[in-house]
Scaffold this active site. Structure first.
Site, mmCIF file in Angstrom:
data_model
loop_
_atom_site.group_PDB
_atom_site.id
_atom_site.type_symbol
_atom_site.label_atom_id
_atom_site.label_comp_id
_atom_site.label_asym_id
_atom_site.label_seq_id
_atom_site.Cartn_x
_atom_site.Cartn_y
_atom_site.Cartn_z
ATOM 1 N N HIS A 91 3.773 23.988 31.844
ATOM 2 C CA HIS A 91 3.933 22.392 31.461
ATOM 3 C C HIS A 91 5.420 22.091 32.041
ATOM 4 O O HIS A 91 5.476 20.955 32.533
ATOM 5 C CB HIS A 91 3.609 22.216 29.877
ATOM 6 C CG HIS A 91 2.198 22.472 29.619
ATOM 7 N ND1 HIS A 91 1.652 21.420 28.662
ATOM 8 C CD2 HIS A 91 1.387 23.273 29.898
ATOM 9 C CE1 HIS A 91 0.567 21.868 28.338
ATOM 10 N NE2 HIS A 91 0.147 23.039 29.182
ATOM 11 N N HIS A 122 -8.698 2.819 5.149
ATOM 12 C CA HIS A 122 -8.194 4.013 4.398
ATOM 13 C C HIS A 122 -8.688 5.258 5.354
ATOM 14 O O HIS A 122 -9.507 5.167 6.275
ATOM 15 C CB HIS A 122 -8.400 4.203 3.209
ATOM 16 C CG HIS A 122 -7.572 3.571 2.257
ATOM 17 N ND1 HIS A 122 -6.582 4.067 1.571
ATOM 18 C CD2 HIS A 122 -7.408 2.183 1.855
ATOM 19 C CE1 HIS A 122 -5.813 3.165 0.897
ATOM 20 N NE2 HIS A 122 -6.497 1.818 1.117
ATOM 21 N N ARG A 170 -5.095 -14.784 1.698
ATOM 22 C CA ARG A 170 -5.856 -14.076 2.587
ATOM 23 C C ARG A 170 -6.871 -13.680 1.450
ATOM 24 O O ARG A 170 -6.314 -13.286 0.264
ATOM 25 C CB ARG A 170 -5.270 -12.735 3.087
ATOM 26 C CG ARG A 170 -6.277 -11.460 3.347
ATOM 27 C CD ARG A 170 -5.326 -10.263 3.885
ATOM 28 N NE ARG A 170 -4.932 -9.660 2.461
ATOM 29 C CZ ARG A 170 -4.074 -8.687 2.471
ATOM 30 N NH1 ARG A 170 -3.614 -8.387 3.561
ATOM 31 N NH2 ARG A 170 -3.663 -8.211 1.065
ATOM 32 N N THR A 179 -11.804 0.734 1.332
ATOM 33 C CA THR A 179 -11.055 0.988 0.218
ATOM 34 C C THR A 179 -11.175 2.620 0.254
ATOM 35 O O THR A 179 -10.024 3.280 -0.252
ATOM 36 C CB THR A 179 -11.241 0.271 -0.918
ATOM 37 O OG1 THR A 179 -11.103 -1.090 -0.654
ATOM 38 C CG2 THR A 179 -10.360 0.681 -2.041
ATOM 39 N N GLU A 200 0.833 -1.268 -0.134
ATOM 40 C CA GLU A 200 -0.149 0.095 -0.143
ATOM 41 C C GLU A 200 0.958 1.149 0.089
ATOM 42 O O GLU A 200 0.658 2.290 -0.771
ATOM 43 C CB GLU A 200 -0.922 -0.167 1.207
ATOM 44 C CG GLU A 200 -1.765 1.383 1.310
ATOM 45 C CD GLU A 200 -2.896 1.292 0.417
ATOM 46 O OE1 GLU A 200 -3.762 0.300 0.550
ATOM 47 O OE2 GLU A 200 -3.336 2.275 -0.297
HETATM 48 C C1 HCA Z 1 -5.510 -1.717 -3.699
HETATM 49 C C2 HCA Z 1 -6.767 -1.928 -2.972
HETATM 50 C C3 HCA Z 1 -6.835 -2.082 -1.587
HETATM 51 C C4 HCA Z 1 -6.517 -3.576 -1.373
HETATM 52 C C5 HCA Z 1 -6.550 -4.402 -0.138
HETATM 53 C C6 HCA Z 1 -6.284 -5.813 0.105
HETATM 54 C C7 HCA Z 1 -7.850 -1.632 -0.612
HETATM 55 O O1 HCA Z 1 -5.300 -2.871 -4.312
HETATM 56 O O2 HCA Z 1 -4.678 -0.968 -3.892
HETATM 57 O O3 HCA Z 1 -6.105 -6.357 -1.151
HETATM 58 O O4 HCA Z 1 -6.616 -6.256 1.001
HETATM 59 O O5 HCA Z 1 -7.868 -0.649 -0.141
HETATM 60 O O6 HCA Z 1 -8.983 -2.197 -0.908
HETATM 61 O O7 HCA Z 1 -5.625 -1.624 -1.223
HETATM 62 CU CU CU Z 2 -5.818 -0.156 0.402
#
Ligand code: HCA
Ligand code: CU
Length: 361
Positions: free
Chosen positions: A282, A190, A128, A162, A9
Site C-alpha cells: 500500500h 437510529h 416539524r 426510533t 439526541e
Molecule cells: C426521542 C425520540 C426521537 C425523536 C425524534 C424526533 C426518536 O424523543 O428521544 O422528534 O424527530 O428517535 O424518535 O429521538
Molecule cells: Cu432519536
C-alpha cells in the site's frame, strides 16, 4: 440538507450533559461546518438546557435553530420563550403506544397533535412533526396523522426509525409514501443494527430532503447517523458542495473532549487510523499517489496522512521516512528494513532516523 442533533439526541447519550457554554462551543463549530439545521436541545428537560438554547439563539448562527418539544403547551411555551424559529414536536401514534403506553385512542392523540401544532403555528413557529417510532406504526394511523398535519400546514414531517429496526428497502418504501403526501420529509435513523446511514441514503433516494445526524454518531443506545460520514457521502456521491469537510475532524475532537466519549480507531474520517497506511504494498503506491489507497483525501478532511512502520513495511516505507530527515542511503535502507522486519513492534519515524544515523557513524 443536514440537521445536526448532537445537542439534543446526542445529549441523550449516557454520561453526557452539556453546560450552556459547551452548547455554544459545539453550536459554533457546527455552524462552521455549515449544517443546515441545528437541533439545539429540549428546553423543558432542565433550566440549564433552556439557558443554553437561549445562548445559541443569541449567538445569531447561520444554521436554522430548532428546539425539541412534546405535544404539550408547557413545552411549547418554553420553546417560544427560548425563541428558536423552529420547533420539533413528536408523539407516537402506533396502536401499541396508544393502547399500552398512553391509554388513549388515535382520535385523542390527533386532538393533542392538532392542539399542539395549531398553538405553535399560531405563535409564529415553524413546525416539524414526528410520529415517533414511525417505522413500527400502522400505515392507517400514519395516513390519518399526515392528512391532519398537512391541513395544519406543518413545515416538515420527520420519519423516525426510533429503535433502528428498519431495513433500507422497507425504509425506502415508507419514505416514498410520506413524500407522496407533499410535505417536506426529514429522516431520523437510529443505528441499533448499524443501518442508520444505509437507511438515510435510501430515504434520500426516495425523496427525503433532510437527514438527522450527530457528531460521532452519539445518541440514545447506539446513536444515529454520524455527521462526518453523512457529509462525506453527500459530497462524494451526491455532488453537494456546501459543507466544510476540513472542519469535521476538529468538531469530532471537540465533542469527544466535552462528552468524554471517544471514537473507534477505525471510524471513518475521524478515527485515528482513517488515513493511516501500513502494508508495504500500500505504502509503495501511496507515496506515488495517495489515491491508490485513499478514496477520501486526508487533506480534504483536515487530517494528516500517516505512513505506519512495523514489520509490514517495505523499502518505500523506510525510504519515505528517511528522506524526510534528509537521509538517502540504500545500504541503510536495507539494514533498517531487516531490523524492522525482525521485530513485532512499531517504529516511529524519529526512531528510524535515529537508527539510521547510528548506522551511518
Ligand atoms: C426521542 C425520540 C426521537 C425523536 C425524534 C424526533 C426518536 O424523543 O428521544 O422528534 O424527530 O428517535 O424518535 O429521538
Ligand atoms: Cu432519536
Amino acid at each position: 440538507m443536514i440537521l445536526d442533533s448532537t445537542l439534543r439526541e446526542g445529549e441523550q447519550t449516557p454520561g453526557v450533559n452539556f453546560s450552556p457554554e459547551d452548547r455554544l462551543r459545539i453550536g459554533i463549530a457546527l455552524d462552521e461546518v455549515g449544517v443546515d439545521f441545528i437541533e439545539a436541545g429540549h428546553p423543558a428537560v432542565s433550566d440549564e438546557i433552556f439557558e443554553g438554547v437561549r445562548l445559541l439563539v443569541n449567538q445569531g448562527l447561520n444554521a436554522n435553530l430548532l428546539a425539541h418539544s412534546r405535544a404539550l403547551k408547557s413545552d411549547i411555551d418554553l420553546v417560544l420563550k427560548a425563541e428558536t424559529p423552529w420547533i420539533g414536536i413528536f408523539l407516537c401514534v402506533s396502536d401499541n403506544c396508544l393502547r399500552r403506553r398512553f391509554g388513549i385512542t388515535l382520535e385523542m392523540a390527533m386532538e393533542r397533535i392538532e392542539e399542539a401544532v395549531t398553538y405553535a403555528k399560531d405563535h409564529g413557529l415553524r413546525v416539524r412533526f414526528t410520529p415517533e417510532d414511525t417505522t413500527r406504526t400502522e400505515w392507517e394511523n400514519l395516513k390519518a396523522v399526515l392528512s391532519l398535519v398537512r391541513e395544519l400546514r406543518v413545515d416538515r414531517v420527520s420519519i423516525a426509525d426510533t429503535t433502528g429496526s428498519a431495513h433500507p428497502l422497507e425504509f425506502y418504501d415508507l419514505v416514498k409514501r410520506f413524500v407522496d403526501f407533499g410535505i417536506p420529509v426529514n429522516v431520523h435513523c437510529h443505528n441499533d443494527l448499524g443501518l442508520a446511514l444505509a437507511n438515510a441514503l435510501m430515504a434520500i433516494e426516495a425523496g427525503a430532503s433532510l437527514v438527522d445526524a450527530t457528531v460521532n454518531g452519539i445518541g440514545e443506545r447506539s446513536g444515529i447517523v454520524d455527521l462526518a460520514q453523512l457529509a462525506a457521502v453527500l459530497t462524494y456521491h451526491y455532488g453537494v458542495r456546501k459543507y466544510r469537510l476540513e472542519k469535521l475532524y476538529s468538531l469530532s475532537r471537540l465533542v469527544s473532549e466535552i462528552t468524554g466519549i471517544g471514537v473507534q480507531d477505525n471510524s471513518p474520517i475521524v478515527g485515528r487510523n482513517a488515513f493511516t497506511h501500513k502494508a508495504g504494498l500500500h505504502v509503495s503506491a501511496v507515496v506515488r499517489d495517495p489515491s491508490f489507497y485513499e478514496f477520501l483525501p486526508a487533506e480534504t478532511f483536515g487530517r494528516e496522512r500517516v505512513i505506519y512502520v512495523d514489520r509490514f513495511a517495505g523499502r518505500d516505507t523506510i525510504r519515505f521516512h528517511l528522506r524526510r530527515f534528509g537521509i538517502e542511503d540504500e545500504g541503510v535502507v536495507e539494514a533498517l528494513l531487516r531490523k524492522v522486519k525482525s521485530s513485532r513492534r512499531p517504529f516511529t519515524p524519529e526512531a528510524l532516523a535515529e537508527e539510521a544515523r547510528r548506522m551511518m557513524t
